[in-house]
Design an enzyme around this catalytic site. Structure first.
Site, PDB file in Angstrom:
ATOM      1  N   THR A 116       0.822  -1.211   0.000  1.00 52.48           N
ATOM      2  CA  THR A 116       0.000   0.000   0.000  1.00 52.48           C
ATOM      3  C   THR A 116       0.857   1.262   0.000  1.00 52.48           C
ATOM      4  O   THR A 116       0.648   2.180  -0.789  1.00 52.48           O
ATOM      5  CB  THR A 116      -0.943   0.006   1.220  1.00 52.48           C
ATOM      6  OG1 THR A 116      -1.782  -1.152   1.161  1.00 52.48           O
ATOM      7  CG2 THR A 116      -1.808   1.244   1.234  1.00 52.48           C
ATOM      8  N   GLN A 145      -5.963  -1.724  -2.904  1.00 56.14           N
ATOM      9  CA  GLN A 145      -5.296  -0.540  -2.360  1.00 56.14           C
ATOM     10  C   GLN A 145      -4.426   0.138  -3.424  1.00 56.14           C
ATOM     11  O   GLN A 145      -3.592  -0.519  -4.052  1.00 56.14           O
ATOM     12  CB  GLN A 145      -4.425  -0.917  -1.165  1.00 56.14           C
ATOM     13  CG  GLN A 145      -5.198  -1.462   0.018  1.00 56.14           C
ATOM     14  CD  GLN A 145      -5.236  -2.977   0.042  1.00 56.14           C
ATOM     15  OE1 GLN A 145      -5.183  -3.628  -1.000  1.00 56.14           O
ATOM     16  NE2 GLN A 145      -5.319  -3.543   1.230  1.00 56.14           N
ATOM     17  N   GLN A 167      -9.841   2.649  -3.654  1.00 57.01           N
ATOM     18  CA  GLN A 167      -9.522   2.239  -2.285  1.00 57.01           C
ATOM     19  C   GLN A 167      -8.212   2.890  -1.841  1.00 57.01           C
ATOM     20  O   GLN A 167      -7.223   2.898  -2.585  1.00 57.01           O
ATOM     21  CB  GLN A 167      -9.395   0.710  -2.190  1.00 57.01           C
ATOM     22  CG  GLN A 167      -9.140   0.204  -0.779  1.00 57.01           C
ATOM     23  CD  GLN A 167      -9.197  -1.310  -0.668  1.00 57.01           C
ATOM     24  OE1 GLN A 167      -9.594  -1.992  -1.608  1.00 57.01           O
ATOM     25  NE2 GLN A 167      -8.821  -1.837   0.483  1.00 57.01           N
ATOM     26  N   ASP A 168      -8.235   3.455  -0.614  1.00 57.81           N
ATOM     27  CA  ASP A 168      -7.024   4.051  -0.019  1.00 57.81           C
ATOM     28  C   ASP A 168      -6.486   5.238  -0.827  1.00 57.81           C
ATOM     29  O   ASP A 168      -5.288   5.332  -1.095  1.00 57.81           O
ATOM     30  CB  ASP A 168      -5.924   3.005   0.134  1.00 57.81           C
ATOM     31  CG  ASP A 168      -6.257   1.941   1.168  1.00 57.81           C
ATOM     32  OD1 ASP A 168      -7.363   2.000   1.734  1.00 57.81           O
ATOM     33  OD2 ASP A 168      -5.427   1.050   1.399  1.00 57.81           O
ATOM     34  N   ASP A 191     -12.202   2.928   2.663  1.00 61.76           N
ATOM     35  CA  ASP A 191     -11.140   3.489   3.520  1.00 61.76           C
ATOM     36  C   ASP A 191     -10.342   4.556   2.787  1.00 61.76           C
ATOM     37  O   ASP A 191      -9.115   4.624   2.903  1.00 61.76           O
ATOM     38  CB  ASP A 191     -10.183   2.380   3.982  1.00 61.76           C
ATOM     39  CG  ASP A 191     -10.892   1.240   4.689  1.00 61.76           C
ATOM     40  OD1 ASP A 191     -11.997   1.446   5.220  1.00 61.76           O
ATOM     41  OD2 ASP A 191     -10.344   0.105   4.696  1.00 61.76           O
ATOM     42  N   ARG A 248     -14.180   3.110  10.206  1.00 64.00           N
ATOM     43  CA  ARG A 248     -13.891   1.886  10.948  1.00 64.00           C
ATOM     44  C   ARG A 248     -12.443   1.962  11.417  1.00 64.00           C
ATOM     45  O   ARG A 248     -11.603   2.627  10.791  1.00 64.00           O
ATOM     46  CB  ARG A 248     -14.148   0.644  10.106  1.00 64.00           C
ATOM     47  CG  ARG A 248     -13.310   0.543   8.826  1.00 64.00           C
ATOM     48  CD  ARG A 248     -13.622  -0.758   8.096  1.00 64.00           C
ATOM     49  NE  ARG A 248     -12.884  -0.878   6.837  1.00 64.00           N
ATOM     50  CZ  ARG A 248     -12.881  -1.967   6.081  1.00 64.00           C
ATOM     51  NH1 ARG A 248     -13.569  -3.046   6.470  1.00 64.00           N
ATOM     52  NH2 ARG A 248     -12.198  -2.012   4.957  1.00 64.00           N
ATOM     53  N   TRP A 250      -8.834   1.076  11.745  1.00 63.59           N
ATOM     54  CA  TRP A 250      -7.704   0.282  11.264  1.00 63.59           C
ATOM     55  C   TRP A 250      -6.862  -0.158  12.464  1.00 63.59           C
ATOM     56  O   TRP A 250      -6.377  -1.289  12.519  1.00 63.59           O
ATOM     57  CB  TRP A 250      -6.901   1.120  10.281  1.00 63.59           C
ATOM     58  CG  TRP A 250      -5.721   0.417   9.675  1.00 63.59           C
ATOM     59  CD1 TRP A 250      -5.471  -0.920   9.682  1.00 63.59           C
ATOM     60  CD2 TRP A 250      -4.648   1.025   8.952  1.00 63.59           C
ATOM     61  NE1 TRP A 250      -4.300  -1.193   9.011  1.00 63.59           N
ATOM     62  CE2 TRP A 250      -3.776  -0.022   8.563  1.00 63.59           C
ATOM     63  CE3 TRP A 250      -4.337   2.333   8.603  1.00 63.59           C
ATOM     64  CZ2 TRP A 250      -2.607   0.221   7.833  1.00 63.59           C
ATOM     65  CZ3 TRP A 250      -3.186   2.569   7.875  1.00 63.59           C
ATOM     66  CH2 TRP A 250      -2.329   1.525   7.498  1.00 63.59           C
TER      67      TRP A 250
END
Length: 330
Positions: A116, A145, A167-168, A191, A248, A250
């Site tokens: 990531t 990611q 994502q990310d 996220d 949420r 991590w």
């Protein structure tokens, strides 16, 4: 007739020379205003943004202003440690695009995933970096990611910028980093704002794309009082009703707060998710203050989340309090 033609020709040439003269004057003005000009078409000091960054001396104590002219710059960029006080200023937020297409499961030369952190299109490790009027993108698509911007440095400002991905998308990574985002647009699916930094998002648009589910995933260090703080932001979407959580954890001490934010109907009534870790319900700090819009539903929020009091807002959630001895200057 010939006289009219000659007069029209002279007028046309005069206008052309006038336009050229004006362009030259604008270039001279830019030279005086900025230290470096980047233009993919060749009219600046450098063709690429990385060349301009490479030209900045290490450990400078004064600001270096780099003007980036309109264009798409496909570059995997990094501002390394100790190349401090760099400011990137785009000619236009919509037309200055810094993009790359790495993703976490892509293999490196050793056959291992780049991960990531390694997927980021733009990495800021130095301190006192500022960006204005620029779009930052990870163009790899919905492949897991894939980071557009990763920030490790301290005292970082993004003003009127866009962050595009899935994502990310945006990774405020370091536990010692303080970041300030003003009038920015951030989009993604899962996220897409995540990490351990203390980051303030002031009057930003947080756009949740279809087929996602979580706006944030903070990994705040236990010792840090603040994680991700959203002030007067708009949470918008093209996704369905009740399709997104606010966040949420991590890591178990995640801290995320939404203050006076307008929330569309994509926000789930419960608001927050424990990521399957019941113990995180007692260690996280997830809170809101005066949320508005269809997605604001204090009565149905997760019981382990919080509603800030007016005293908490005034005493604990001013920009000055959150960012301590650093006052961002746009």
């Amino acid at each position: 007739m010939i006289l009219n033609f000659l007069m029209a020709s002279v007028l046309s040439l005069s206008c052309s020379f006038g336009s050229v003269s004006k362009n030259i004057q604008n270039e001279k003005k830019r030279k005086k205003t900025y230290d470096i000009v980047v233009d993919a078409k060749g009219t600046g000091d450098y063709l690429s943004v990385q060349e301009a960054l490479n030209a900045v001396a290490f450990s400078k104590t004064t600001e270096t202003k780099i003007f980036v002219k309109n264009g798409t710059y496909k570059e995997k960029l990094e501002i390394p440690l100790n190349k401090n006080k760099i400011t990137l200023i785009g000619e236009s937020k919509e037309k200055v695009i810094i993009t790359y297409d790495d993703y976490a499961s892509k293999k490196n030369s050793s056959g291992e995933n780049i991960g990531t952190s390694g997927s980021a299109s733009f990495i800021v490790t130095a301190d006192d970096f500022k960006a204005q009027n620029i779009t930052f993108e990870n163009s790899s698509g919905p492949v897991g990611q894939a980071v557009a911007v990763r920030v490790d440095g301290d005292r970082i400002i993004f003003d009127n910028c866009k962050f595009l991905g899935f994502q990310d998308t945006l990774y405020p990574r370091s536990t010692t980093s303080r970041q300030y985002y003003k009038n920015c647009y951030i989009e993604g699916t899962v996220d897409f704002i995540f990490g351990a930094s203390t980051a303030v998002f002031d009057q930003c648009e947080i756009f949740a794309k279809a087929d996602g589910g979580y706006l944030t995933a903070a990994s705040t260090d236990e010792k840090n009082l603040y994680g991700l703080v959203f002030l007067n932001c708009r949470l918008t979407t093209n996704s369905g009703n009740g399709s997104y959580y606010l966040g949420r954890p991590w890591r178990n001490y995640a801290k995320t707060v939404f203050i006076q934010c307008e929330m569309a109907a994509h926000i789930k009534p419960e608001g927050w998710h424990n990521w399957g870790k019941s113990e995180a319900e007692t260690t996280t700090f997830y809170a809101e203050y005066l949320s508005t819009g269809t997605g604001a539903n204090n009565a149905s929020r997760a019981k382990w989340s919080h509603l800030l009091t007016t005293d908490q807002l005034k005493n604990q959630y001013t920009i000055k309090t959150i960012l301590k001895d650093w006052a961002p200057v746009l």
